[in-house]
Design a protein around this motif. Structure first.
Motif, PDB file in Angstrom:
ATOM      1  N   THR A 104       0.841  -1.194   0.000  1.00 18.87           N
ATOM      2  CA  THR A 104       0.000   0.000   0.000  1.00 18.87           C
ATOM      3  C   THR A 104       0.877   1.245   0.000  1.00 18.87           C
ATOM      4  OG1 THR A 104      -1.764  -1.126   1.203  1.00 18.87           O
ATOM      5  CG2 THR A 104      -1.761   1.282   1.255  1.00 18.87           C
ATOM      6  N   VAL A 105       0.657   2.090  -0.988  1.00 17.92           N
ATOM      7  CA  VAL A 105       1.385   3.351  -1.092  1.00 17.92           C
ATOM      8  C   VAL A 105       0.391   4.477  -0.838  1.00 17.92           C
ATOM      9  CG1 VAL A 105       2.727   4.849  -2.620  1.00 17.92           C
ATOM     10  CG2 VAL A 105       2.996   2.373  -2.767  1.00 17.92           C
ATOM     11  N   ARG A 106       0.719   5.391   0.045  1.00 15.18           N
ATOM     12  CA  ARG A 106      -0.189   6.482   0.346  1.00 15.18           C
ATOM     13  C   ARG A 106       0.585   7.787   0.465  1.00 15.18           C
ATOM     14  NH1 ARG A 106      -0.235   7.142   6.098  1.00 15.18           N
ATOM     15  NH2 ARG A 106       0.982   5.528   7.110  1.00 15.18           N
ATOM     16  N   VAL A 107      -0.113   8.870   0.301  1.00 15.18           N
ATOM     17  CA  VAL A 107       0.472  10.202   0.419  1.00 15.18           C
ATOM     18  C   VAL A 107      -0.078  10.843   1.676  1.00 15.18           C
ATOM     19  CG1 VAL A 107       0.654  12.491  -0.618  1.00 15.18           C
ATOM     20  CG2 VAL A 107       0.765  10.459  -2.065  1.00 15.18           C
ATOM     21  N   ALA A 108       0.815  11.303   2.548  1.00 15.93           N
ATOM     22  CA  ALA A 108       0.410  11.914   3.816  1.00 15.93           C
ATOM     23  C   ALA A 108       0.560  13.424   3.722  1.00 15.93           C
ATOM     24  CB  ALA A 108       1.262  11.372   4.959  1.00 15.93           C
ATOM     25  N   LEU A 109      -0.536  14.112   3.955  1.00 12.18           N
ATOM     26  CA  LEU A 109      -0.516  15.568   3.954  1.00 12.18           C
ATOM     27  C   LEU A 109       0.113  16.092   5.248  1.00 12.18           C
ATOM     28  CD1 LEU A 109      -1.399  18.324   2.802  1.00 12.18           C
ATOM     29  CD2 LEU A 109      -3.601  17.969   3.919  1.00 12.18           C
ATOM     30  N   ALA A 110      -0.378  15.623   6.379  1.00 16.38           N
ATOM     31  CA  ALA A 110       0.131  16.039   7.690  1.00 16.38           C
ATOM     32  C   ALA A 110      -0.462  15.119   8.740  1.00 16.38           C
ATOM     33  CB  ALA A 110      -0.236  17.493   7.975  1.00 16.38           C
ATOM     34  N   HIS A 111       0.068  15.179   9.948  1.00 18.61           N
ATOM     35  CA  HIS A 111      -0.512  14.401  11.036  1.00 18.61           C
ATOM     36  C   HIS A 111      -0.271  15.112  12.359  1.00 18.61           C
ATOM     37  CE1 HIS A 111       3.694  13.035  11.139  1.00 18.61           C
ATOM     38  NE2 HIS A 111       3.487  12.849  12.437  1.00 18.61           N
ATOM     39  N   LYS A 112      -1.072  14.789  13.341  1.00 23.79           N
ATOM     40  CA  LYS A 112      -0.924  15.347  14.684  1.00 23.79           C
ATOM     41  C   LYS A 112      -1.628  14.428  15.667  1.00 23.79           C
ATOM     42  CE  LYS A 112      -3.289  18.961  15.911  1.00 23.79           C
ATOM     43  NZ  LYS A 112      -3.931  20.294  15.962  1.00 23.79           N
ATOM     44  N   ARG A 113      -1.298  14.577  16.934  1.00 24.06           N
ATOM     45  CA  ARG A 113      -1.956  13.811  17.989  1.00 24.06           C
ATOM     46  C   ARG A 113      -3.011  14.690  18.649  1.00 24.06           C
ATOM     47  NH1 ARG A 113       0.577   9.112  19.370  1.00 24.06           N
ATOM     48  NH2 ARG A 113      -0.465   9.116  21.407  1.00 24.06           N
ATOM     49  N   GLN A 114      -4.167  14.083  18.933  1.00 28.66           N
ATOM     50  CA  GLN A 114      -5.247  14.781  19.618  1.00 28.66           C
ATOM     51  C   GLN A 114      -5.825  13.902  20.711  1.00 28.66           C
ATOM     52  OE1 GLN A 114      -7.820  16.143  16.203  1.00 28.66           O
ATOM     53  NE2 GLN A 114      -7.704  18.088  17.319  1.00 28.66           N
ATOM     54  N   ARG A 115      -6.374  14.552  21.723  1.00 27.36           N
ATOM     55  CA  ARG A 115      -7.029  13.820  22.808  1.00 27.36           C
ATOM     56  C   ARG A 115      -8.265  13.092  22.274  1.00 27.36           C
ATOM     57  NH1 ARG A 115      -6.892  15.909  28.233  1.00 27.36           N
ATOM     58  NH2 ARG A 115      -9.177  15.781  28.153  1.00 27.36           N
ATOM     59  N   SER A 116      -8.591  11.999  22.880  1.00 21.80           N
ATOM     60  CA  SER A 116      -9.734  11.200  22.441  1.00 21.80           C
ATOM     61  C   SER A 116     -11.034  11.990  22.479  1.00 21.80           C
ATOM     62  CB  SER A 116      -9.870   9.950  23.312  1.00 21.80           C
ATOM     63  OG  SER A 116      -8.716   9.148  23.211  1.00 21.80           O
TER      64      SER A 116
END
Length: 298
Positions: free
Chosen positions: A224-236
């Motif tokens: 699986t090849v994917r392109v990631a724009l951005a990521h971050k951690r958030q509280r549930s």
């Protein structure tokens, strides 16, 4: 057009090739060419017709850029001769970056020039010493259907031909010269090989041909090849509170490159591009694997 006629590269698809090129836009074809020709180009799509075997452009009796778009057992080729004066000098002996640029052009051409029902399964690109001889080796099916694309770069003009069908794609490109010591004897009667006459063809399968069979089998695994724009951690609880209309802000500039991921591993960075009506990623850099050091001392 019915499915039977669309299942093969035949002269009958000429109107569809022209329609695909016009619908998806000569402007996008020009943009793809501009990135290889190193100068802004404009393109005008001509009318489909055929070439008889002895009635081809005179500059096909010489070197040029050949791009093969492989569909099943056949292929369509894009031909731009050196006689046009449009090709850059680097294309004759491209470095890895140049090979990647040619391969990207081949992939873009496959999506922009051929009908959607005939999307190529593979592409190859490279310089050939004689276009006419390459077509003969490739078992071109005469009369050869083609669509001319008139190219304008500054005060220079040329024609790129999209032609089909070609029966033997593997025979189109020049064979590499034997390196000294590989069993090729050089005698006084045989002239030395012209090192500049061979340009490597970018073909991922050939690069791994020397691997043992068990290793080559790993290359057939789908990943699986994917392109990631951005990521971050958030509280549930923040995630559970998401709803339509809300905006999530990321700590990433709009000008930063996107990440190409294979599994959970970042392998490259690139910029978003539009190819026809589809989204694509133009690779700008390769990300080397992260080095890990372990203490081997007592």
């Amino acid at each position: 057009m019915d499915a039977g006629r669309m299942s093969q590269l035949t002269p009958d698809i000429a109107a569809d090739v022209v329609a695909a090129a016009c619908t998806k836009g000569a402007g996008e074809i020009a943009e793809a060419l501009s990135r290889v020709l190193d100068a802004p180009a404009t393109v005008e799509v001509g009318s489909a017709t055929t070439f008889a075997e002895g009635d081809v452009p005179a500059d096909w009796n010489g070197p040029g850029l050949l791009i093969a778009m492989i569909v099943g057992e056949q292929s369509a080729v894009a031909i731009l001769s050196e006689g046009s004066g449009l090709l850059p000098e680097w294309y004759k002996n491209p470095d890895p970056t140049g090979e990647s640029r040619l391969m990207t052009l081949a992939q873009e051409f496959g999506m922009l020039l051929l009908p959607e029902a005939l999307m190529p399964s593979d592409s190859k690109a490279g310089r050939v010493a004689n276009v006419g001889q390459s077509l003969a080796r490739g078992a071109a099916n005469w009369p050869l259907a083609h669509v001319p694309l008139a190219i304008q770069v500054g005060d220079k003009q040329g024609v790129l031909y999209v032609a089909w069908p070609i029966g033997k794609t593997t025979e189109l490109f020049d064979a590499p010269a034997e390196a000294p010591g590989n069993g090729a004897a050089t005698t006084a009667d045989s002239p030395p090989q012209d090192e500049a006459s061979y340009v490597p063809v970018f073909d991922g399968e050939d690069r791994f041909g020397a691997l043992p069979a068990y290793a080559r089998s790993l290359l057939r695994i789908d990943l699986t090849v994917r392109v990631a724009l951005a990521h971050k951690r958030q509280r549930s609880d923040d995630i559970l509170g998401l709803g339509p209309g809300q905006i999530i802000q990321f700590n990433k500039s709009c000008d930063e490159m996107l990440d190409l991921m294979v599994g959970h591993q970042k392998v490259a960075k690139g910029e978003a591009v539009k190819v026809g009506d589809k989204f694509g990623l133009r690779i700008t850099s390769i990300v080397l694997p992260e080095e890990r050091f372990h203490n081997v001392g007592p």
